[in-house]
Design an enzyme around this catalytic site. Structure first.
Site: not given
Length: 127
Positions: A15-17
């Protein structure tokens, strides 16, 4: 942590951009890779030790992260490699992301940390 695989391994959290940008870039370039979620597949103390020793505590710790801001002042001291390893084992999201393994056997102990398109294009020799 000498890694010599036929394809790079991308370490991060899904979920890390920045990890998403890196994955999108790898896919656009047609570069095969495997993904290692550091939350669901935690690294061992030995693996963290090897990484911290290779890249340095100041390079691997993301001091802009929410995890970092949540640490006490004493935890943020990074007094030793062992202290950094212990923090990373407790809070794997402290790792600057993404971290990708070497792309060539001639560079077995190098890692690309963070995502900057120009640096990745040079590392993966794309244009």
């Amino acid at each position: 942590m000498a890694v010599n695989t036929s394809q790079p391994i991308l370490y991060g959290i899904p979920n890390c951009d920045t990890v998403k940008k890196a994955e999108r870039w790898l896919n656009q370039q047609g570069i095969a890779y495997s993904f290692h979620d550091i939350r669901t597949q935690p690294l061992s103390a030995e693996q963290w030790q090897a990484l911290v020793t290779l890249v340095g505590p100041e390079t691997i710790i993301n001091k802009r992260s929410t995890s970092w801001r949540g640490l006490s002042e004493s935890e943020q001291q990074l007094a030793s490699v062992e202290a950094v390893v212990s923090l990373l084992q407790q809070y794997p999201t402290l790792m600057k992301r993404p971290l990708v393994t070497p792309t060539a056997p001639t560079k077995p102990n190098t890692f690309v940390i963070g995502f900057k398109e120009a640096a990745w294009a040079q590392e993966f020799q794309t244009a």
